[in-house]
Design a protein around this motif. Structure first.
Motif: not given
Length: 86
Positions: A62-83
């Motif tokens: 809501d704060r960033m004006r993105l969908s929850e799916v976009q946030i969820k996917t970004w976090f998944q991708n970021r965790r994989m990048k960290l890994k």
């Protein structure tokens, strides 16, 4: 740079009539181009907490004006990048 930063930018072509509908048979969404401000906000949230609950994801979306799916996917991708980095 389009004024709708953070929104998917449609690719023009005969198989891609509109930005809202999936293109071709694959049904894949267009890649989201995050703004520098959005990436900064997402990175700082990730530094605090690598996994978001539904409430945090909804608030961030809501704060960033993105969908929850976009946030969820970004976090998944970021965790994989960290890994990969570790």
């Amino acid at each position: 740079r389009p004024s709708g930063a953070g929104q998917a930018v449609p690719e023009e072509g005969p198989e891609c009539p509109g930005a809202e509908e999936p293109c071709g048979r694959g049904g894949r969404r267009l890649r989201t181009a995050f703004s520098a401000e959005q990436i900064s906000t997402l990175e700082s949230s990730f530094q605090r907490q690598q996994y978001l609950g539904a409430a945090e994801r909804r608030q961030l979306a809501d704060r960033m004006r993105l969908s929850e799916v976009q946030i969820k996917t970004w976090f998944q991708n970021r965790r994989m990048k960290l890994k990969r980095q570790l």
